[in-house]
Every structure is written in structure tokens, then in C-alpha cells.
Design a protein around this motif. Structure first.
Motif, PDB file in Angstrom:
ATOM      1  N   ALA A 171       0.845  -1.214   0.000  1.00  0.00           N
ATOM      2  CA  ALA A 171       0.000   0.000   0.000  1.00  0.00           C
ATOM      3  C   ALA A 171       0.870   1.250   0.000  1.00  0.00           C
ATOM      4  O   ALA A 171       0.619   2.197  -0.754  1.00  0.00           O
ATOM      5  CB  ALA A 171      -0.912  -0.008   1.233  1.00  0.00           C
ATOM      6  N   ALA A 172       1.926   1.243   0.824  1.00  0.00           N
ATOM      7  CA  ALA A 172       2.806   2.413   0.903  1.00  0.00           C
ATOM      8  C   ALA A 172       3.535   2.618  -0.432  1.00  0.00           C
ATOM      9  O   ALA A 172       3.710   3.748  -0.885  1.00  0.00           O
ATOM     10  CB  ALA A 172       3.810   2.244   2.040  1.00  0.00           C
ATOM     11  N   GLY A 173       3.922   1.506  -1.065  1.00  0.00           N
ATOM     12  CA  GLY A 173       4.628   1.583  -2.349  1.00  0.00           C
ATOM     13  C   GLY A 173       3.773   2.259  -3.406  1.00  0.00           C
ATOM     14  O   GLY A 173       4.271   3.036  -4.219  1.00  0.00           O
ATOM     15  N   LYS A 174       2.446   1.982  -3.369  1.00  0.00           N
ATOM     16  CA  LYS A 174       1.545   2.582  -4.362  1.00  0.00           C
ATOM     17  C   LYS A 174       1.482   4.097  -4.184  1.00  0.00           C
ATOM     18  O   LYS A 174       1.203   4.812  -5.123  1.00  0.00           O
ATOM     19  CB  LYS A 174       0.138   1.994  -4.211  1.00  0.00           C
ATOM     20  N   ARG A 175       1.689   4.570  -2.952  1.00  0.00           N
ATOM     21  CA  ARG A 175       1.631   6.015  -2.695  1.00  0.00           C
ATOM     22  C   ARG A 175       3.022   6.633  -2.669  1.00  0.00           C
ATOM     23  O   ARG A 175       3.179   7.764  -2.238  1.00  0.00           O
ATOM     24  CB  ARG A 175       0.901   6.305  -1.370  1.00  0.00           C
ATOM     25  N   ARG A 176       4.019   5.861  -3.089  1.00  0.00           N
ATOM     26  CA  ARG A 176       5.376   6.436  -3.111  1.00  0.00           C
ATOM     27  C   ARG A 176       5.424   7.617  -4.085  1.00  0.00           C
ATOM     28  O   ARG A 176       4.838   7.561  -5.162  1.00  0.00           O
ATOM     29  CB  ARG A 176       6.407   5.379  -3.546  1.00  0.00           C
ATOM     30  N   LEU A 177       6.145   8.655  -3.717  1.00  0.00           N
ATOM     31  CA  LEU A 177       6.307   9.804  -4.595  1.00  0.00           C
ATOM     32  C   LEU A 177       7.767   9.852  -5.028  1.00  0.00           C
ATOM     33  O   LEU A 177       8.660   9.979  -4.185  1.00  0.00           O
ATOM     34  CB  LEU A 177       5.919  11.061  -3.818  1.00  0.00           C
TER      35      LEU A 177
END
Ligand SMILES: Cc1cc2nc3c(=O)[nH]c(=O)nc-3n(C[C@H](O)[C@H](O)[C@H](O)COP(=O)(O)O)c2cc1C
Length: 412
Positions: A101-107
Motif C-alpha cells: 500500500a505504501a509503495g503505491k503512494r510512493r512519490l
């Protein structure tokens, strides 16, 4: 000494703040604090997040039965969207599903105009969300609450603070709707009383006192939204009821104009501050800039004009204080500018996050809070006192000394 700190990430569970140095015995209204939080959330051009939040204050310390104790005042503001962000922003080491989930929101493609790239390089973050989350103006909710608390101290002594939008994009409010204008030169000589424009501003979705300009400002925001673009502008803060002598000329870091400018410049996206007529003073002769002094047995000493913005020599001079700040357009663009991917250096469009098209009306409310904060700090320095009663006595003594100063008694 009055001081505060805030903590909290934009999508973390809570924002928190601690204020130290408030006198004991000050009545604090939760309703007034939440009213200020609601004012910050309003404004034409805001994103969807402002509708989900409806910020509420949760007191943690320093207030009992509605009154300050003299101990640090701490509070939190809950992020109502936290359940959607818990996996992404979790403080504990992530489970595999959370990592995904965090990877999908990585900037990874920094947005020009944001802290993303400079912060990533400085702190060594490979996910620029670690910068964005704290650089976000979500933090200004905590500042508005801090401002709303210290404004209750200032209001106790008759100080009123208000703001308005002067210009948004290329739309400019008619100066006559909020300023005294000199008929011969057409220049601004001071602000109109807050009571003459306040209602109009509070009812305007863009905080503008000129109804016609309000409509044109909203149309400009609509056009910017359709173009995937953003807008900024200029706001003004006005303060009435200040005594002369807050701040000081004797040391650089005690000059109140400098302190106010720093406080307002600390608001994200503020790129300039001018006090009174500010930059316009540079193109006029002194006789059309400085404010002649007069005396009246009913009013005491006063000025025929107020181009100085109520500040001379780094001190309040007893006239209404007014200053302006310019906000740059929002840096998150729905049609993003070119950027690079930080892993490869390859060209890529800048990241896109849910965002406002224009947050100028909200920034004006944050401006009120930061001006209120710095004035409260100067107030506490001048009048001191561990309890409100002690401070009241100090204010009475000073007012009495001022009444005797000119050598003629006058009404308070
Ligand atoms: C009340 C307020 C709301 C803001 N909302 C947004 C927003 O939705 N999106 C965005 O990209 N920037 C927004 N900003 C501006 C950024 O926070 C700011 O430009 C960024 O942190 C970079 O800081 P700097 O402009 O001072 O260099 C907002 C600023 C304020 C004061």
C-alpha cells in the motif's frame, strides 16, 4: 515568554501543538477555536479533503473548566481520513500488505515549487512522501488553533484581527471597498474600519470585500481548474485596538515589523510581506509617505493618515496595524510540469496529489493566526504576568502612564 511547537504529518493520525507561556485564568472557548478551524477550511477553490475533515479540537492539557491553568496548553486535531492512511503511514515496521500500500503512494517524481526535491536530497528520503507529509499546509490547521487561543487573550484586551483578499490572480478588489483612498493622488492612506467590510468578506467565498471582484475571482478559479492550473494572490490582515509600544527599536530581533514579516512568511507559499503601503513607499516623496501627528483631548495622540501600517521603529504606534502578503499559485498542478524520476534521472511528469486550485482565502485566515500569534508574544513580553489579573493590572498601569505622557490628561 510565549512559544509553541506543532507536530503531525498531513495524513498521520493527529496534528498536535503545545503552547507555553499563557497566563492562568484566561477563559478559553472551544467554540471560538473550532469556528476559526472552520474558517480555514472554507474558500472557493479548495480540494475534496476540506469536505471530509471538519476539524475538531481535543484538549490534552493546560485548561480546566474552561480556564487556562498557566501550564502548557496542548491539543490535538484528529485526521478523520486516518483509516484510509493507516497502512500507508503506520509508525511500526510495515507488514507485507502495508508495504505494498505504501509503495503505491510512493512519490518519486518531485513537484516543482514544493519541498519534495530539496527535502529528499537533504534528508536522504527515497520516498518523497516523507517530505510532503510534513511540508503540506495541513499543518496550518494547528497554527490556526494556536492563533485562535491567543486571540482570546488579545480580545480580552479589546484587540480585533481580520483579513481580506485584495487580489486573486489578475482580479483586483476595488481599494475603496476596504481602504481609505486619498482623492487627489488615488493612493491608499490606511485601512477602513474592520466593521465596515467584515460582514461582506465573511460572506464572500473568496474573502473579498468587493462583490463584483468576488464573482470575477471565482470565475478565474473555475478557468484555472479547467486548464489544470492554479492561482495565488494577495491578502491583507488588519488589527485594531493595539496600544503603542509593542515590539522595540532597540535590537534587530525585537523589531515587531520584522517579527510579523517572519511569522507571515513562515506560512507555506507566502513569498512576500509588505507593511502599510510597503513597496509603494519607494516611489513617493517622504511628504506623501509619512503620517502627520495630531492631538485631540478626546482621542489623545493620533495620525492624520496611516500609510506606515501602524508600525514605526519596530513598534506599534497606536494606529490600526495593516500588512499584506502575497501567496504564490498552488504548486501541485493537475497538468504537471516536467520533472525527473529520482531513481533514474529520466524525464517524467511531476507527481499529482489531491490538491486545491486556490487556497488564498484559507491562507488569509492562517495569516490572521500568525499575526495574532506574534502580537500575543509581544503583548506577553510587554505586560507579563503569570495570571490574567496580574496582566490586567500591568495594562492599566501602562495606559495610565500613556495618558500622562503628552503632559495633558485625555480620555481613555
Ligand atoms: C492554507 C494553504 C493550503 C494549501 N494547499 C495546498 C494544496 O492543496 N496543494 C499544494 O500543492 N499546495 C498547497 N499549499 C501550498 C504549499 O503548502 C506550499 O507551496 C509548499 O509547502 C511549498 O512551500 P513554499 O511555497 O513556501 O516554498 C497550501 C498553502 C496554504 C497556506
Amino acid at each position: 515568554m510565549l512559544r509553541f511547537l506543532t507536530a503531525g504529518e498531513s495524513h498521520g493520525p493527529e496534528l498536535v501543538a503545545i503552547i507555553e507561556g499563557l497566563p492562568a485564568g484566561l477563559r478559553i472557548s472551544t467554540e471560538l477555536v473550532e469556528r476559526e478551524l472552520a474558517r480555514r477550511q472554507k474558500g472557493y477553490g479548495r480540494g475534496r479533503r476540506m469536505q471530509i475533515e471538519q476539524d475538531r479540537i481535543r484538549w490534552l492539557s493546560g485548561i480546566r473548566h474552561g480556564y487556562t491553568l498557566g501550564s502548557p496548553v496542548a491539543f490535538s486535531i484528529t485526521n478523520r481520513d486516518w483509516p484510509h492512511w493507516e497502512a500507508i503511514m503506520s509508525a511500526s515496521p510495515p507488514e507485507p500488505a502495508d508495504l505494498e500500500a505504501a509503495g503505491k503512494r510512493r512519490l518519486a517524481c518531485p513537484r516543482p515549487g514544493h519541498a519534495d526535491l530539496a527535502g529528499g536530497m537533504k534528508y536522504g528520503h527515497r520516498d518523497l512522501r516523507n517530505v510532503l507529509e510534513r511540508a503540506s499546509a495541513r499543518e496550518t490547521a494547528a497554527r490556526v488553533a494556536v492563533g485562535a487561543i491567543v486571540r482570546q487573550l488579545l480580545a480580552h484586551f479589546g484587540v480585533r484581527i481580520a483579513s481580506l483578499v485584495v487580489a486573486l490572480g489578475d482580479v483586483v478588489a476595488a481599494p475603496e471597498t476596504y481602504s481609505q483612498v486619498d482623492s487627489s493622488s488615488g493612493g491608499t492612506v490606511g485601512p477602513l474600519p474592520i466593521s465596515s467590510w467584515w460582514q461582506q468578506v465573511e460572506e464572500s467565498p473568496v474573502r473579498c470585500p468587493d462583490p463584483d471582484a468576488s464573482q470575477r475571482m471565482m470565475a478565474a478559479i473555475d478557468r484555472a481548474r479547467e486548464a489544470g492550473d492554479t492561482l495565488g494572490g494577495v491578502f491583507q490582515v488588519v488589527v485594531e485596538g493595539l496600544p503603542p509600544g509593542l515590539g522595540s527599536h532597540v535590537q534587530w530581533d525585537r523589531r515587531l515589523d520584522a517579527r510579523l514579516a517572519a511569522a507571515v512568511m513562515s506560512i507555506p507559499a507566502i513569498k512576500g510581506v509588505e507593511v502599510g503601503i510597503g513597496f509603494a513607499a519607494g516611489s513617493r516623496p517622504g511628504s506623501q509617505v509619512h503620517d502627520a501627528i495630531a492631538f485631540d483631548p478626546q482621542r489623545g495622540v493620533y495620525r492624520l493618515t496611516n500609510r506606515a501600517g501602524g508600525l514605526e521603529g519596530g513598534m506599534t504606534n497606536g494606529e490600526p496595524l495593516w500588512l499584506r502578503a502575497v501567496m504564490k499559485p498552488i504548486a501541485t498542478l493537475m497538468r504537471p510540469l516536467p520533472s525527473v524520476h529520482i531513481d533514474t534521472g529520466e524525464s517524467a511528469a511531476a507527481a499529482v496529489e489531491r490538491s486545491d486550485v486556490c487556497a488564498l482565502p484559507a491562507a488569509a485566515v492562517v495569516g490572521e493566526a500568525m499575526v495574532g500569534w506574534e502580537l500575543a508574544r509581544a503583548w506577553v513580553e510587554k505586560f507579563g504576568g503569570d495570571s490574567l489579573a496580574e496582566m490586567e493590572q500591568n495594562v492599566r498601569n501602562y495606559k495610565e502612564a500613556l495618558r500622562r505622557y503628552i503632559g495633558v490628561e485625555w480620555a481613555d
